[in-house]
Design a protein around this motif. Structure first.
Motif, PDB file in Angstrom:
ATOM      1  N   LYS A 389       0.809  -1.099   0.069  1.00 52.24           N
ATOM      2  CA  LYS A 389       0.078  -0.072  -0.080  1.00 52.24           C
ATOM      3  C   LYS A 389       0.845   1.164   0.063  1.00 52.24           C
ATOM      4  O   LYS A 389       0.718   2.318  -0.907  1.00 52.24           O
ATOM      5  N   LEU A 390       1.934   1.332   0.662  1.00 51.15           N
ATOM      6  CA  LEU A 390       2.788   2.316   0.695  1.00 51.15           C
ATOM      7  C   LEU A 390       3.514   2.439  -0.616  1.00 51.15           C
ATOM      8  O   LEU A 390       3.588   3.676  -1.343  1.00 51.15           O
ATOM      9  N   VAL A 391       4.022   1.737  -1.379  1.00 53.28           N
ATOM     10  CA  VAL A 391       4.318   1.756  -2.741  1.00 53.28           C
ATOM     11  C   VAL A 391       3.360   2.200  -3.462  1.00 53.28           C
ATOM     12  O   VAL A 391       3.735   2.857  -4.666  1.00 53.28           O
ATOM     13  N   ASN A 392       2.381   1.598  -3.656  1.00 51.67           N
ATOM     14  CA  ASN A 392       1.014   2.225  -4.303  1.00 51.67           C
ATOM     15  C   ASN A 392       0.603   3.407  -4.149  1.00 51.67           C
ATOM     16  O   ASN A 392       0.434   4.273  -5.086  1.00 51.67           O
ATOM     17  N   SER A 393       0.787   3.858  -2.902  1.00 43.54           N
ATOM     18  CA  SER A 393       0.252   5.030  -2.936  1.00 43.54           C
ATOM     19  C   SER A 393       1.219   6.293  -3.386  1.00 43.54           C
ATOM     20  O   SER A 393       0.889   7.353  -4.123  1.00 43.54           O
ATOM     21  N   LEU A 394       2.576   5.763  -3.026  1.00 44.26           N
ATOM     22  CA  LEU A 394       3.517   6.724  -3.536  1.00 44.26           C
ATOM     23  C   LEU A 394       3.720   6.637  -5.103  1.00 44.26           C
ATOM     24  O   LEU A 394       3.836   7.824  -5.560  1.00 44.26           O
ATOM     25  N   SER A 395       3.523   5.477  -5.777  1.00 43.02           N
ATOM     26  CA  SER A 395       3.536   5.706  -7.041  1.00 43.02           C
ATOM     27  C   SER A 395       2.542   6.179  -7.894  1.00 43.02           C
ATOM     28  O   SER A 395       2.484   6.768  -8.788  1.00 43.02           O
ATOM     29  N   GLN A 396       1.447   6.048  -7.187  1.00 42.89           N
ATOM     30  CA  GLN A 396       0.195   6.770  -7.736  1.00 42.89           C
ATOM     31  C   GLN A 396      -0.045   8.157  -7.606  1.00 42.89           C
ATOM     32  O   GLN A 396      -0.230   8.904  -8.573  1.00 42.89           O
ATOM     33  N   CYS A 397       0.393   8.702  -6.466  1.00 43.80           N
ATOM     34  CA  CYS A 397       0.805  10.071  -6.220  1.00 43.80           C
ATOM     35  C   CYS A 397       1.851  10.846  -7.449  1.00 43.80           C
ATOM     36  O   CYS A 397       1.439  11.859  -8.183  1.00 43.80           O
ATOM     37  N   PHE A1122      -9.343   5.131  14.531  1.00 39.32           N
ATOM     38  CA  PHE A1122      -9.750   5.844  13.311  1.00 39.32           C
ATOM     39  C   PHE A1122     -10.166   7.240  13.576  1.00 39.32           C
ATOM     40  O   PHE A1122     -10.069   8.202  12.778  1.00 39.32           O
ATOM     41  N   ILE A1123     -10.750   7.654  14.783  1.00 38.75           N
ATOM     42  CA  ILE A1123     -11.172   8.984  15.170  1.00 38.75           C
ATOM     43  C   ILE A1123     -10.114   9.865  15.153  1.00 38.75           C
ATOM     44  O   ILE A1123     -10.105  10.923  14.524  1.00 38.75           O
ATOM     45  N   PRO A1124      -8.923   9.841  15.699  1.00 38.11           N
ATOM     46  CA  PRO A1124      -8.016  10.454  15.610  1.00 38.11           C
ATOM     47  C   PRO A1124      -7.292  10.749  14.168  1.00 38.11           C
ATOM     48  O   PRO A1124      -7.066  11.834  13.925  1.00 38.11           O
ATOM     49  N   VAL A1125      -7.175   9.507  13.623  1.00 39.36           N
ATOM     50  CA  VAL A1125      -6.617   9.672  12.122  1.00 39.36           C
ATOM     51  C   VAL A1125      -7.627  10.506  11.349  1.00 39.36           C
ATOM     52  O   VAL A1125      -7.333  11.374  10.406  1.00 39.36           O
ATOM     53  N   LEU A1126      -8.744  10.280  11.511  1.00 43.18           N
ATOM     54  CA  LEU A1126      -9.939  10.915  10.512  1.00 43.18           C
ATOM     55  C   LEU A1126      -9.895  12.592  10.949  1.00 43.18           C
ATOM     56  O   LEU A1126      -9.783  13.483  10.153  1.00 43.18           O
ATOM     57  N   ASN A1211      -3.534   3.841   5.344  1.00 40.80           N
ATOM     58  CA  ASN A1211      -2.598   2.640   5.674  1.00 40.80           C
ATOM     59  C   ASN A1211      -2.417   2.360   7.076  1.00 40.80           C
ATOM     60  O   ASN A1211      -2.457   1.022   7.116  1.00 40.80           O
ATOM     61  N   LEU A1212      -2.365   3.295   7.747  1.00 39.76           N
ATOM     62  CA  LEU A1212      -1.859   3.086   8.999  1.00 39.76           C
ATOM     63  C   LEU A1212      -3.229   2.451   9.837  1.00 39.76           C
ATOM     64  O   LEU A1212      -3.005   1.727  10.651  1.00 39.76           O
ATOM     65  N   ILE A1213      -4.341   2.930   9.352  1.00 36.03           N
ATOM     66  CA  ILE A1213      -5.573   2.422  10.034  1.00 36.03           C
ATOM     67  C   ILE A1213      -5.764   1.144   9.392  1.00 36.03           C
ATOM     68  O   ILE A1213      -6.093   0.291  10.559  1.00 36.03           O
ATOM     69  N   THR A1239     -11.315  -7.254   3.802  1.00 37.52           N
ATOM     70  CA  THR A1239     -11.714  -7.137   2.522  1.00 37.52           C
ATOM     71  C   THR A1239     -12.316  -5.823   2.206  1.00 37.52           C
ATOM     72  O   THR A1239     -11.889  -5.266   1.154  1.00 37.52           O
ATOM     73  N   TYR A1240     -13.186  -5.353   3.022  1.00 38.21           N
ATOM     74  CA  TYR A1240     -13.816  -3.882   2.859  1.00 38.21           C
ATOM     75  C   TYR A1240     -12.473  -2.873   3.187  1.00 38.21           C
ATOM     76  O   TYR A1240     -12.391  -1.904   2.932  1.00 38.21           O
ATOM     77  N   GLY A1241     -11.721  -3.276   4.337  1.00 38.64           N
ATOM     78  CA  GLY A1241     -10.551  -2.411   4.651  1.00 38.64           C
ATOM     79  C   GLY A1241      -9.734  -2.404   3.514  1.00 38.64           C
ATOM     80  O   GLY A1241      -8.936  -1.300   3.500  1.00 38.64           O
TER      81      GLY A1241
END
Length: 1543
Positions: A389-397, A1122-1126, A1211-1213, A1239-1241
């Motif tokens: 997910k980290l690599v995906n996020s970085l490459s997507q951005c 989730f609450i602090p991250v949100l 990704n942290l959540i 799966t939803y996550g």
């Protein structure tokens, strides 16, 4: 039982002993076991305290490392003395710390408090449980609390007291070490929790500590905590400027604020690798935007390699290398090849990493069921998920950001190439491509080609994504996956015709939009004539009709879009139903893991399924646009060899034309100009005359090289300057128009203004020569525009001057002044070729060329040609006849009394010269007196002129108002459908969750377990839920399209109604580019983007709530994260949006000048080429594009800055949830539900990021709605029709106009233009209005038509106050021939009768009366003869005759002639005046003219000066008084004309 062999027993014992020792070693080393006080063996006591000792030791070493150097430095400072007594300047540095600094200190406080609480809680906990205390843990917690307190104090002191801009290096290294240490401790605690089967408070603290230390590590990487705002010597004066001798200063001597004097370049250019990777280089701009609304100057320039000139240079080099026949697409690909390949690599990484989750989800479900294939498999899977997910996020951005950069480069190259081509088009190519079409190439086609950059790699990426999905399906479902393949192909086949329809409809929309924008552009350009003729309602209906055609295709497009959208949302459900159904039929065993993996794969497969038809559509659209642009770039340019430039030393001739044959259309058998043989020596004055349409302007075009040369030779020696017949004025300051790229030389500038008689005009302008000129010089009179053109030419100090009828738009006095001071004065030694209809200016010519039907029929000096009794004699005869009309009015006795004569006879030549000299002196003296009086009266008013006419484009600042959202939501059916749409999607989301939950619950974890329901019942329920959800999505999609379509119609109608009802002052102050930008780009956003973006926000939010609900069903503890991250996500979003919003507005603001400059340059291309200004104008275009590109570049950077951070938090959540579920005991968690939640996550970070993304895009694009709403609230003119106050059908019957104390000003803060004038124009009389430029003549006419309403007084026509009736009732009963003749693109019939009210016979009669019948009959199409844009294929004189034809058809009782014959020759003028006398004999005719004969046959003459009536009486009465202003005008005209007659 039989005993196993010894060897085997020994092996078993050895393995058991090894496992035991490993277990004991692990417990002792890692402290995973419990000590003897908790009932564990005593041999693990040492292992329990390993962590505590390690933590305490590390903290102790660090604290000592901080304290010892600190005190050592203080002691050393106290004991040492300064080495020198010389005082050095001291500098104070004031730092303004940002949010990073504050949060870092807050994190230190939080950690100290947390460990203090934990130190107190630990003994209390063991005391409550009656168990011995854990001394090691308590000591560790207390020591960590003390250490964090010391760290806090050190950080605060070093940053605040010592004014450091960065965190100390030791502190940063410690924070990074702590992140690793806390992650290790948390791992150990999780293992301990799994053994104890419960969560302890210490684990919660460890999690929070890990999060806080992660932020501190982030701060460590960033390094900087604030920015220096001022560095100033305490002992020096507070100087803000660099000293004059700054060139002698060393770099260290220059104050820090001197950087503000340098052009700001984007931090991206010098950013480090980590800064670019994390988009941290955007933070300075985000900080500025967070503190105040961004202005264009706040946005730094892009790097030199990204600037438009660099990109265009690469484009030209590639084009030259590959040849002109090369594909434009290939060249665009090559100019940014490095970025193209880089984006391809990034997209490959993104595609591969996106399938990691579906591939491993089955394994993770088995881990949740405690069926791991090897030790710590779950933790390893969590790490794999996180890494992917980290690599995906970085490459997507970075893929998105780099693609935007490619788009900017493509747009820059195309815009520059199209602009360059537009300046070099030949006349024939120019006729084939209107300005609107060329602008469409730049705005529409370049946009489409640019958008292909987003789909460039999809050609291979989409098939790859589909292939990866099918591989995962085959791994889980075997042959049943082939059914999924078939379903995927079926969906694509079903989607393809819809996409083709969508493509077809979109193409038709663009074609209709082009027609509408073409008509809109022409309408805005001629809005003044539309209002004067009361045509605005009809032209609005025409636009609405064109919009109706566009909307018919838009509606079909929406229906097709509904189908594709439905397929997009229903595709995963359909494919899953077919695949699972096949599994049931084939007996493929279904387990929870396989189901969840397949569902995740189907969700990802949604994008390539719908993307492939879109790719085909985009390729087709881009190819069409590429072909259009390529075709335009290959159009014929001006002949480079049409004019041969010769050095001054090689010839005595300035201009030579030998056997020249020229034609505007080479295909026509009869050339436009033929038999041209002209030799003009250097310094000669050459006059060109002839009747309307004889080829005078074309002759000048031959010299300029504008007209295609069929044969012959044209040579010029020296530089040239050109003054066109139709003034071309740029938007901008008066001074800039005159300088035209040259440096200001004060003395020459002043002499030019004096020669052009423009100084007095500048005194009347609010800001003098710094006054902003409206578009096309709309706030200038015709004479002022012409004199600015002349001043521009004079200032260039060229060798050759070409003037195309420069005196037609100025009054007699000004014309004489310009002729004497310019042509005979400043240009006395220059070569001048001037076209004129005024015979009185021919006497000074060294050579006169008489033209007729494209040929020079006579050439020579005035006296020689006059004696030849040819065509020239007709022109002079008409002029003499006009003079005779003046002589008939003057009594010989009156003339004798007016002018004292020294001799007895005026026939004596010397006496005539004396008389002329005295008359001219008297006339000039009278004007000086009037101007002196005017100047004194205006000095007082000038102080009140506090605002420019044309201001910078207004833009809202701050958050888009909720009222704008509410306006859009309630625009369609008052918002009734919105709740239904939301309800439909909520039901759809519930059904989707229910169907997926059903499949996960109703299948076993393993193949060995028995399923709770039968397979047939399983698939039946799933199909039912899928059908219901698909129905909901279909209803939702149709209603959304319907709402968006209706909203688009409402906004278009409201905006255009308000624009057409706006007062003329709005169009004077608003460049048409701003209106066109709203009617084009902003309306397109409302049409096709905003409804779906608004829906995306609502639907994504509902989807996010569904994911949260599903995940919370497994473990509510997820909310701890989730609450602090949100909250952090929302804070980031709020921090970002203020900058992003303003950048979006600035992008819109920066687009309009590009279009406006493009349009101005195309219309003035001949002038630009004549002054050899192509390069400076090209540079201006590139500079304007850099302003657009820098805002878009940083807008993309800001967006990716946000997305990167939101992805990290999401990704942290997700990883926290995975680890948390792995740590829960088997008895607490249901693996099926947990796997379902994971799966939803998998889509949690994507959904959360999409929500913020859609929110930002919505707010950014709602700026389009905001801009349209802004123009939907323009103050309106008075009503067109007032009920119960309309005049009768016969009004006006007499045409009497009573003006009483009329006062008019153009703005609240501007001075009065008409200052209380009172007079009466009797019905049926001819009234002439004369006066100098700017005296108020045109203002009086505008007041009569209520273009501007008076602030005092009134105008009464036949007993009716014009303020009491509607504008349409007034304007439709009056007729006018305006000063600027207007022709619309179309045919002659449409131009004479735009409303279609008259028959062909009536039109032909009108053409005969206005002297155009023969010309139109000679054309093949007759009344359907083509009129190109702005009537450019008709001469200026012919255009004025067409305007005369309009009023002849209308036959109003009141006719206004505003310089109606300025551009026709004297003979044609005489015929037109005779026609007007015959056709309007019983009408009131008001004539504004600079030609005195046109006024002298009037019944009354009104003389205006500075908004006051100087004289008003019959011409004969006014001429009786030799001191009257009118007598002076006539005297001057007579003097000037007498010079023609010579002897």
């Amino acid at each position: 039982m039989p005993t196993p062999p010894a060897s085997t027993g020994e092996q078993l014992m050895a393995i058991a002993a090894k496992n035991l020792m490993e277990s004991i070693w692990a417990k002792q080393l890692l402290g995973l076991g419990e000590n003897k006080y908790r009932g564990e063996p005593a041999d693990s006591i040492f292992g329990v305290y390993i962590r505590h000792v390690l933590a305490i030791a590390l903290h102790m070493v660090f604290v000592v490392s901080l304290i010892v150097p600190f005190f050592w430095k203080r002691c050393r400072f106290c004991t040492q003395r300064p080495r020198s007594s010389v005082l050095k300047p001291t500098y104070s540095k004031k730092l303004q710390y940002g949010i990073t600094h504050k949060l870092a200190l807050l994190s230190c406080v939080s950690l100290s408090v947390l460990y203090c609480i934990l130190g107190i809680w630990s003994p209390l906990y063991w005391w409550l449980r009656a168990r011995p205390k854990d001394i090691g843990a308590e000591g560790e917690y207390v020591f960590q609390a003390m250490a964090w307190a010391i760290i806090l104090a050190y950080a605060y002191y070093s940053l605040t007291k010592e004014s450091n801009e960065k965190f100390p290096l030791l502190l940063r290294m410690w924070w990074i070490l702590l992140l690793i240490l806390y992650a290790f401790f948390l791992f150990l605690n999780i293992h301990e929790m799994r053994e104890q089967n419960h969560i302890t408070f210490s684990i919660v603290v460890e999690i929070l500590a890990l999060l806080l230390s992660a932020f501190l590590s982030y701060a460590s990487f960033c390094g900087r905590t604030g920015e220096s705002s001022l560095t100033q010597s305490i002992e020096e004066p507070l100087l803000n400027d660099i000293p004059e001798n700054s060139e002698n200063l060393k770099p260290n001597d220059i104050p820090e604020n001197s950087e503000n004097l340098k052009p700001k370049v984007t931090p991206y250019a010098t950013a480090s690798f980590l800064s670019r990777m994390s988009f941290f280089w955007m933070k300075p701009l985000l900080d500025v935007g967070h503190k105040k609304p961004l202005d264009i100057d706040d946005v730094p320039q892009v790097a030199d390699v990204h600037k438009a000139d660099h990109v265009y240079c690469k484009f030209r080099n590639q084009l030259d290398a590959k040849g002109s026949g090369s594909s434009i697409a290939k060249i665009l690909f090559l100019i940014d090849l490095k970025d193209v390949l880089f984006t391809g690599l990034l997209l490959l990484i993104t595609s591969c990493t996106s399938y990691v989750g579906p591939y491993f989800i089955n394994n993770f479900v088995q881990c949740l069921a405690k069926k791991e294939q090897f030790a710590s498999e779950g933790i390893i899977l969590a790490c794999v998920f996180l890494l992917a997910k980290l690599v995906n996020s970085l490459s997507q951005c970075h893929w998105t950001f780099t693609t935007v950069h490619i788009c900017i480069c493509v747009r820059a190259a195309l815009t520059a190439a199209l602009y360059k081509k537009g300046l070099m088009l030949s006349s024939q190519s120019r006729q084939d491509h209107t300005s609107g079409e060329i602008i469409n190439y730049m705005s529409v086609d370049a946009q489409r080609i640019e958008e292909f950059s987003w789909y460039l790699h999809d050609i291979w990426a989409l098939p790859l994504q589909i292939l990866l999905a099918l591989v995962i399906l085959y791994q889980n479902l075997g042959l049943a996956s082939l059914a999924g393949v078939a379903a995927t192909v079926l969906i694509m086949m079903a989607n393809y015709p819809l996409v083709k329809m969508q493509q077809k409809y979109n193409k038709n929309i663009m074609e209709e939009k082009d027609k509408r924008m073409k008509a809109t552009s022409e309408t805005l350009k001629n809005m003044r004539i539309l209002k004067l003729q009361a045509w605005e309602s009809r032209f609005l209906m025409k636009l609405e009709t064109l919009r109706g055609e566009e909307c018919s295709w838009l509606k079909k497009y929406f229906y097709a879009l509904s189908g594709t959208t439905f397929i997009f949302w229903a595709a995963p459900t359909f494919v899953s139903v077919v695949t699972f159904g096949t599994c049931v039929i084939l007996g493929v065993p279904l387990t929870t893991g396989k189901i969840l993996s397949a569902l995740a794969t189907f969700q990802i497969l949604q994008e390539p399924i719908s993307g492939l038809p879109d790719l085909i559509s985009v390729i087709a659209q881009s190819k069409v646009s590429l072909d259009r642009v390529d075709n335009f770039l290959k159009q014929e340019e001006l002949q480079q060899d049409a004019v041969e430039k010769v050095s001054k030393n090689s010839t005595d001739y300035a201009i030579e034309i030998q056997e020249g044959v020229f034609s505007w259309d080479p295909a026509v058998p009869t050339p436009t100009i033929r038999g041209l043989d002209v030799h003009i020596k250097r310094g000669m004055k050459v006059a060109v005359c002839g009747t309307v349409g004889s080829g005078k302007s074309s002759f000048l075009s031959c010299i300029l090289g504008e007209i295609p040369k069929i044969s012959g030779v044209v040579k010029i020696s020296g530089t040239k300057a050109y003054v066109s017949q139709t003034p071309w004025i740029q938007s901008g300051k008066i001074r800039d128009n005159i300088l035209f790229g040259k440096e200001l030389e004060k003395s020459r500038y002043e002499s030019v203004l004096q020669a052009c008689a423009f100084k007095k005009d500048l005194e009347l302008f609010p800001y003098g020569d710094q006054t902003e000129i409206g578009e096309r010089g709309i706030n200038l009179s015709g004479g002022q525009k012409q004199r600015i053109q002349i001043a521009r030419a004079l200032y260039q100090d060229a060798d050759i001057y070409l003037f195309d009828d420069p005196f037609s738009a100025v009054d007699a006095h000004t014309g004489t002044h310009i002729f004497q001071e310019c042509l005979l004065g400043i240009l006395g030694s220059k070569t001048v070729v001037y076209v004129t209809h005024q015979v009185e200016f021919l006497f000074a010519a060294d050579l006169i060329l008489v033209m007729r039907d494209g040929e020079i029929t006579q050439a020579g000096k005035y006296e020689d040609i006059l004696q030849s009794n040819t065509h020239f004699d007709e022109l002079v005869g008409a002029h003499k006849k006009a003079l005779k009309s003046i002589d008939d009015m003057e009594n010989s006795e009156i003339l004798s009394s007016q002018v004292p004569v020294k001799g007895s006879s005026v026939d004596n030549e010397t006496s005539v010269e004396d008389v002329n000299h005295e008359q001219l002196q008297e006339a000039e003296k009278a004007y000086e007196e009037i101007e002196s009086k005017d100047q004194k009266e205006n000095e007082k008013d000038k102080e009140d002129r506090s605002s420019q006419l044309v201001q910078e484009e207004e833009r809202e600042k701050g958050r888009v108002s909720m009222w704008v959202y509410w306006s859009y939501i309630t625009a369609a059916y008052k918002g009734v459908l919105i709740p239904i749409i939301l309800l439909a999607h909520i039901v759809y989301q519930l059904l989707q969750i229910g169907s997926n939950y059903w499949m996960a619950w109703a299948t076993p974890l393993t193949e060995e377990q028995r399923p709770p329901v039968t397979k047939s019942f399983l698939i039946l329920v799933y199909i039912t839920l899928a059908l219901c959800s698909s129905l909901c999505i279909l209803v939702r999609t149709i209603l959304l399209c319907l709402t968006g379509f209706e909203s688009a119609k409402q906004f278009f109608s409201k905006m255009h109604s308000c624009i057409f009802r706006a007062p003329m002052s709005f169009f004077d102050a608003t460049p048409s580019g701003r209106i066109l930008n709203r009617a084009s780009n902003d309306q397109s956003q409302v049409d096709q983007a905003i409804p779906f973006q608004l829906g995306s926000v609502a639907f994504t939010f509902i989807q996010l709530l569904g994911i949260i609900a599903v995940m919370s069903q497994v473990a509510w503890q997820v909310f701890i994260m989730f609450i602090p991250v949100l909250a952090i996500c929302l804070w980031y979003q709020q921090y970002y949006i203020v900058t992003s919003r303003e950048l979006s507005r600035l992008i819109g603001v920066c687009k309009a000048p590009i279009i406006q400059h493009f349009a101005e340059s195309i219309s003035g291309a001949a002038t630009i080429r004549s002054f050899d200004q192509e390069t400076p104008f090209m540079n201006s275009n590139l500079h304007l594009f850099d302003g657009y590109s820098k805002t878009r570049f940083h807008k993309s950077g800001a967006t990716q800055w946000l997305c990167f951070r939101l992805d990290l938090l999401s990704n942290l959540i997700f990883v926290f949830t995975m680890v948390f579920l792995l740590c829960l005991p088997e008895s607490v968690i249901n693996p099926t539900i947990a796997g379902f939640a994971i799966t939803y996550g998998l889509s949690l970070n994507l959904t959360q990021t999409l929500l913020i993304w859609h929110l930002n895009n919505l707010e950014n694009n709602m700026v389009s709605v905001e801009r349209i709403v802004q123009y939907s609230r323009i103050p309106s003119e008075p009503p067109l029709i007032i009920d119960n106050c309309g005049p009768n059908s016969c009004w006006p019957s007499r045409g009497t106009i009573d003006i009483t104390d009329l006062q008019v000003r153009y703005g609240p803060h501007l001075p009065l233009v008409l200052k209380g004038i009172s007079c009466t124009f009797p019905g049926g009389k001819k009234v002439g209005i004369v006066g100098r430029t700017g005296c108020g003549k045109s203002t009086l006419i505008q007041s009569l038509f209520r273009i501007v309403d008076p602030v005092g007084g009134r105008i009464v026509i036949d007993g009716i106050d014009i303020l009491t009736i509607g504008l349409h009732d007034l304007r439709s009963r009056l007729s006018i021939i305006p000063q600027d003749p207007t022709m619309f693109e179309g045919t002659i019939r449409n131009n004479l009768d735009p409303l279609g009210d008259y028959s062909d016979d009536q039109i032909w009669k009108a053409l005969e009366k206005c002297q155009l019948g023969e010309i139109v009959r000679s054309k093949e199409e007759k009344l359907d003869s083509l009129v190109t844009e702005n009537g450019e294929n008709w001469s200026m004189g012919q255009r004025q005759l067409v305007c005369l034809g309009r009023v002849l058809l209308k036959q109003s009782r009141i006719l206004v002639l505003d310089e109606a014959t300025a551009s026709v020759d004297t003979a044609t003028d005489g015929l037109i005046q005779q026609t007007i006398r015959n056709q309007f004999s019983d009408c009131t005719v008001i004539t504004i003219a600079h030609r005195i004969p046109s006024v002298c046959d009037s019944d009354l003459v009104l003389v205006l000066s500075d908004g006051n009536i100087v004289e008003y009486d019959s011409p004969s009465k006014l001429l009786e008084n030799k001191f009257s202003s009118f007598a002076k005008l006539v005297s001057e005209y007579t003097v000037r004309s007498t010079n023609v007659d010579g002897k």
